[in-house]
Every structure is written in structure tokens, then in C-alpha cells.
Design a protein around this motif. Structure first.
Motif, short mmCIF file in Angstrom:
data_model
loop_
_atom_site.label_atom_id
_atom_site.label_comp_id
_atom_site.label_asym_id
_atom_site.label_seq_id
_atom_site.Cartn_x
_atom_site.Cartn_y
_atom_site.Cartn_z
N LEU A 365 0.85 -1.33 0.01
CA LEU A 365 0.00 0.14 0.09
C LEU A 365 0.91 1.25 0.14
O LEU A 365 0.47 2.40 -0.62
CB LEU A 365 -1.01 -0.05 1.34
N GLU A 366 2.17 1.16 0.66
CA GLU A 366 2.87 2.46 0.31
C GLU A 366 3.25 2.64 -0.77
O GLU A 366 3.41 3.84 -1.28
CB GLU A 366 4.09 2.06 1.40
N LEU A 367 3.50 1.61 -1.81
CA LEU A 367 3.73 1.89 -3.10
C LEU A 367 2.45 2.12 -3.90
O LEU A 367 2.75 2.98 -4.97
CB LEU A 367 4.46 0.62 -3.71
N ASN A 368 1.28 1.58 -3.65
CA ASN A 368 0.17 1.80 -4.50
C ASN A 368 -1.02 1.86 -3.65
O ASN A 368 -1.65 0.99 -3.19
CB ASN A 368 0.10 0.72 -5.54
N PRO A 369 -1.17 3.11 -2.97
CA PRO A 369 -2.38 3.32 -1.90
C PRO A 369 -3.67 3.03 -2.52
O PRO A 369 -4.64 2.75 -1.79
CB PRO A 369 -2.08 4.72 -1.48
N ASP A 370 -3.97 3.02 -3.82
CA ASP A 370 -5.05 2.70 -4.42
C ASP A 370 -5.47 1.47 -4.88
O ASP A 370 -6.63 1.20 -5.83
CB ASP A 370 -5.29 3.69 -5.63
N SER A 371 -4.50 0.46 -4.74
CA SER A 371 -4.72 -0.85 -5.23
C SER A 371 -5.79 -1.41 -4.34
O SER A 371 -5.74 -1.78 -3.15
CB SER A 371 -3.34 -1.69 -4.83
N THR A 372 -6.79 -1.83 -5.06
CA THR A 372 -8.33 -2.33 -4.52
C THR A 372 -7.75 -3.96 -3.99
O THR A 372 -8.23 -4.49 -3.29
CB THR A 372 -9.29 -2.41 -5.39
N ASP A 373 -6.91 -4.68 -4.94
CA ASP A 373 -6.44 -5.98 -4.58
C ASP A 373 -5.87 -5.95 -3.21
O ASP A 373 -6.22 -6.89 -2.32
CB ASP A 373 -5.53 -6.50 -5.60
N LYS A 397 -12.62 2.11 1.77
CA LYS A 397 -11.54 2.47 0.85
C LYS A 397 -11.58 1.98 -0.39
O LYS A 397 -11.67 2.58 -1.35
CB LYS A 397 -10.18 2.85 1.22
N SER A 398 -11.59 0.91 -0.48
CA SER A 398 -11.61 -0.08 -1.86
C SER A 398 -13.05 0.09 -2.64
O SER A 398 -12.72 0.46 -3.85
CB SER A 398 -11.54 -1.47 -1.47
N ILE A 399 -14.09 0.35 -1.91
CA ILE A 399 -15.18 0.33 -2.82
C ILE A 399 -15.48 1.83 -3.10
O ILE A 399 -16.05 2.07 -4.28
CB ILE A 399 -16.51 0.09 -1.96
N LEU A 400 -14.69 2.99 -2.56
CA LEU A 400 -14.91 4.26 -3.02
C LEU A 400 -14.10 4.13 -4.33
O LEU A 400 -14.34 5.14 -5.38
CB LEU A 400 -14.19 5.29 -1.99
N ILE A 401 -13.00 3.59 -4.50
CA ILE A 401 -11.91 3.58 -5.60
C ILE A 401 -12.57 2.72 -6.59
O ILE A 401 -12.70 3.16 -7.77
CB ILE A 401 -10.56 2.90 -5.24
N GLU A 402 -13.20 1.60 -6.55
CA GLU A 402 -13.91 0.83 -7.49
C GLU A 402 -15.30 0.28 -6.94
O GLU A 402 -15.47 -0.82 -6.57
CB GLU A 402 -12.89 -0.45 -7.83
N PRO A 403 -16.43 1.16 -7.14
CA PRO A 403 -17.60 0.91 -6.91
C PRO A 403 -18.21 -0.63 -7.06
O PRO A 403 -18.89 -1.19 -6.34
CB PRO A 403 -18.53 2.06 -7.19
N ASP A 404 -17.56 -1.05 -8.16
CA ASP A 404 -18.48 -2.27 -8.94
C ASP A 404 -17.87 -3.28 -8.32
O ASP A 404 -16.93 -4.21 -9.05
CB ASP A 404 -18.36 -2.15 -10.38
N GLN A 405 -17.88 -3.65 -7.10
CA GLN A 405 -17.26 -4.84 -6.46
C GLN A 405 -18.35 -5.43 -5.50
O GLN A 405 -18.70 -5.12 -4.27
CB GLN A 405 -15.93 -4.50 -5.57
N ASP A 406 -19.07 -6.63 -6.21
CA ASP A 406 -20.26 -6.85 -5.47
C ASP A 406 -19.74 -7.65 -4.26
O ASP A 406 -20.56 -7.60 -3.13
CB ASP A 406 -20.99 -8.10 -6.53
N GLU A 407 -18.80 -8.70 -4.23
CA GLU A 407 -18.38 -9.38 -2.88
C GLU A 407 -18.09 -8.13 -1.73
O GLU A 407 -18.44 -8.43 -0.62
CB GLU A 407 -17.20 -9.87 -3.14
N ILE A 408 -17.38 -7.27 -2.05
CA ILE A 408 -16.92 -6.14 -0.95
C ILE A 408 -18.35 -5.26 -0.54
O ILE A 408 -18.49 -5.00 0.70
CB ILE A 408 -15.71 -5.23 -1.38
N ALA A 409 -18.92 -5.08 -1.39
CA ALA A 409 -20.36 -4.22 -1.10
C ALA A 409 -21.03 -5.12 -0.19
O ALA A 409 -21.86 -4.64 0.82
CB ALA A 409 -21.01 -4.02 -2.38
#
Length: 415
Positions: A365-373, A397-409
Motif C-alpha cells: 500500500l505504501e507503493l500503491n495506496p489505491d490498489s483495491t486488490d 476505501k476500496s469500494i470508493l476507488i472501485e464501486p463495482d465490487q459485489d463481494e466487498i459491497a
């Protein structure tokens, strides 16, 4: 007739009787019955057979007898160029004047070529443009200007001039220019036209296949690369592209066949070994895949494509020790890649090293704070450790970056 004897001497040379043929020609050139026209033809034969010194000697004598004769000057200038005597060639070419019409144009073209050979592109351009001002309808001059820009990698300017020139003779150049400009569809159109008149050019077939591959026309790409390798099996850069095109069509056996052929001709190209290992892994032949990938790595120990594939393979077969070694090698080569730390975290989870896994995810995350994986994976880890509130923060934070994630939602709704 002397003419027949000259031709016979060159047939001897062509048949491998070089000394005999050259001896016959030397005698004929001293025969007083040989006229200057036949001497000029003999010089041309010498040139065609690669005997530059003999050809130059004849033409220099003829030029002494016929001073200012443009046909002799132009032929001798070409020979000087072939013999790397550019100064002499240039001196001759500059003696041809504007009033000599077509001979002047030929001289300009040769002069331009000479300056390009010396890297003096601006001088070459100036010479051609000067001639164009005098002969604006001469297409061959636009073609020459296109060549000057092409060799400077100024492809847009090259295209403009090639299209004003003799287009049929520059189809291949236009195709190459458009390919360099990323206009692959236009490039493909010109490659199709070029191969109507030039079917036997390896470079042309490679360019044709490459552009077709870029456009996703895999059958056409495979066909052109196959034609190329039938023409020239030593054109080893085509084997990897052909195997990739075949592999993407599901023709893995055929792809591996061509990789084996390529490796016969080039045993130092890691791409060939890598691609074979990749295809074997896709066929679940893990042991053989590992063997070929290791050979690729021996050829290029810093090759990240090979290291990535080996890591995926070791993770598949759950060889954790080798997976850890490969991760360490990758981090030595590309420490800025967050996905490697993600893999390191997953490996540590498999080994139940929870703290090490969390540390690896946080480094990612330090290298890529917006990685949803990474955000999701760290959330799963924290949840499993009973730190649900922290997990929810990362999932939100992940769902804000990539809203279309059914499992996380769903996970967020459940909590």
C-alpha cells in the motif's frame, strides 16, 4: 565475337572457375579489337560479380578518354560509393550540371545517398529540395526526400513526401512509417499492396505479420510469420511472435513446435525459452514448464517476465520455499512493484505468518495506496484476526476507488 568471349568468361566465374575466367578477361581487355562500348559493358559485369577494383580501373580509363560523359561518371561514382571512397564519388557527382536533365537527377539522388551515409541529413535534404525547386514534377525527388526523413525517424514527414512520390515503389516504406506512427490499419493496407510486388522480402513479411498481430488478426499474423520463416529460418525474432499468435488461437502444440525450431537457431534468446515454459504451464505440465523457465532465467537472471511466471508456477504447485526465493529475486530487481509485496503477503498467509503477511500488504500500500486488490486482501486478513473495524476501513476505501465490487459491497452491508 569478343562479346561472346566476355560473356563466356563470366560464365566461367559463375561456375566457380574464377581464376580461369579472370585470366580470360585480362587477355580480352588487352585485345585491340575490343571497343570502348564493350569495355563499359565488361566493367558492368565486373561490378555485378563483385570485382570492384577491376571495374573501377576500366571506367577510370574510359573517363580519361570521354571526359564529362555522364553515364561513365554516374557508374564510376556508384562504384566509388561501393568501395567506400565517398570523396571521389562526390567530386564526380558534383561535376554533373543542371542542364544534363535526367543525369542531373540521378546525380542528386546518389549525392543525397552519400550524405545520408555520412549522417549529413540536413545537407542531403538541402540538395534534394534545391533540385525540387527546379523540377517540381519529379516524383523521384519526393521519394528521395521521404527516404531522408525516414532515416531520421521523422515518419510523418516521410509519409507526406512518399505519397507525393512514386507511391508503388514506396508501399513498404509507407507501411513501415504508419506502423511506427501507430496507425496499424493504414500500415496493414500498405503491407497488402507491397506484397503484391515484393513477395520475397523478409523484412516486409515481418512488418506485415507484426502489424496484423497488433491488430489482433492472429490468423493473418501467423500466416505471414510462417511465410517469413519458410523464406529465412534464421529470422529468429519471428519465432516468439508466431508462437504467441498461435498460442492465443489455442494452437499450443503448433506454437511449441515453432519455439523448438527457433531454439535450434538461437539458443541465447530467453524469450523463446520463456514462451515455451509459459505454454507448458498453460497445459499443466508444471515440471517441464519449470525446466524451460529456469533455462530462460539462466540466460537473463533479471528477466521479470520469467520471474513472474516462475512465481505463479511455484504458487500453483505450493512450492513455498522456491516461491519465497523468487519473490526475493523480484524485489531485488524491481523493488518498486507493489504487486510483488501482495504476492509476498499471500505467501506468508499460506505459511500462517500473519504478522509478516500484514507487513507485506502494508508495504504494497505504501507503493500503491489505491490498489483495491491489496486493500481487500489486507481487509480479509484483519477480519480473520478479529480486527473487523480496521478491515471495514480498508474495504470502504476500496469500494470508493472501485464501486463495482459485489463481494466487498455485500461484506460492508453485512456489517
Amino acid at each position: 565475337m569478343l562479346e561472346n568471349q566476355v560473356e563466356g568468361a563470366f560464365r566461367q566465374i559463375e561456375a566457380g572457375l574464377v581464376d580461369e575466367g579472370l585470366s580470360t578477361l585480362a587477355k580480352l581487355l588487352h585485345d585491340p579489337r575490343m571497343d570502348d562500348e564493350l569495355r563499359f559493358e565488361t566493367a558492368q559485369f565486373y561490378y555485378q560479380f563483385g570485382f570492384l577494383t577491376e571495374a573501377i580501373e576500366i571506367l577510370e580509363k574510359l573517363l580519361q578518354a570521354y571526359q564529362g560523359e555522364p553515364e561513365i561518371i554516374l557508374q564510376l561514382a556508384e562504384l566509388y560509393m561501393e568501395n567506400d571512397d565517398n570523396d571521389k564519388s562526390l567530386e564526380l557527382l558534383e561535376s554533373i550540371t543542371i542542364d544534363q536533365g535526367d543525369d542531373y537527377l540521378r546525380a542528386i539522388l546518389l549525392t543525397s545517398e552519400l550524405y545520408m551515409m555520412d549522417g549529413l541529413f540536413e545537407v542531403a535534404e538541402s540538395k534534394v529540395k534545391k533540385a525540387l525547386a527546379l523540377f517540381p514534377e519529379e516524383q523521384v525527388l519526393y521519394t528521395a526526400l521521404g527516404e531522408i526523413f525516414y532515416h531520421q525517424e521523422k515518419y510523418s514527414l516521410a509519409v507526406l513526401n512518399y505519397e507525393k512520390g512514386s507511391v508503388i515503389s514506396t508501399y513498404a516504406r509507407l507501411a513501415d512509417c504508419y506502423a511506427h506512427l501507430g496507425e496499424f490499419e493504414r500500415a496493414l493496407d500498405y503491407y497488402k499492396k507491397a506484397t503484391l510486388t515484393d513477395k520475397g522480402s523478409a523484412e516486409l513479411l515481418f512488418g506485415y505479420g507484426f502489424v496484423a498481430y497488433q491488430l489482433g488478426e492472429l490468423e493473418l499474423a501467423s500466416k505471414k510469420f510462417t511465410e517469413l520463416l519458410e523464406l529465412d529460418p534464421f529470422y529468429t525474432s519471428a519465432y516468439s511472435l508466431l508462437s504467441e499468435a498461435l498460442g492465443q488461437q489455442g494452437k499450443r502444440v503448433e506454437a511449441i513446435h515453432y519455439l523448438d525450431q527457433g531454439i535450434k537457431y538461437d539458443q541465447t534468446n530467453p524469450a523463446l525459452f520463456y514462451l515455451k515454459g509459459l505454454l507448458l504451464r498453460q497445459q499443466s505440465e508444471h515440471q517441464e514448464s519449470q525446466r524451460w523457465l529456469q533455462q530462460a532465467l539462466e540466460l537473463d537472471e533479471s528477466n521479470t517476465l520469467v520471474l513472474d511466471e516462475l512465481l505463479a508456477l511455484y504458487m500453483d504447485v505450493e512450492d513455498w520455499d522456491k516461491a519465497q526465493e523468487t519473490i526475493d529475486k523480484l524485489l531485488d530487481v524491481v523493488p518498486e512493484r507493489s504487486d510483488i509485496y501482495l504476492q509476498k503477503g499471500r505467501l506468508n498467509e499460506h505459511l500462517e505468518r500473519w504478522e509478516d503477511a500484514e507487513q507485506a500488504y502494508r508495504q504494497a500500500l505504501e507503493l500503491n495506496p489505491d490498489s483495491t486488490d491489496v486493500l481487500n486482501q489486507l481487509g480479509y486478513l484483519l477480519r480473520d484476526e478479529g480486527r473487523l473495524n480496521e478491515a471495514l476501513e480498508y474495504w470502504q476505501k476500496s469500494i470508493l476507488i472501485e464501486p463495482d465490487q459485489d463481494e466487498i459491497a455485500q461484506l460492508l452491508q453485512q456489517e
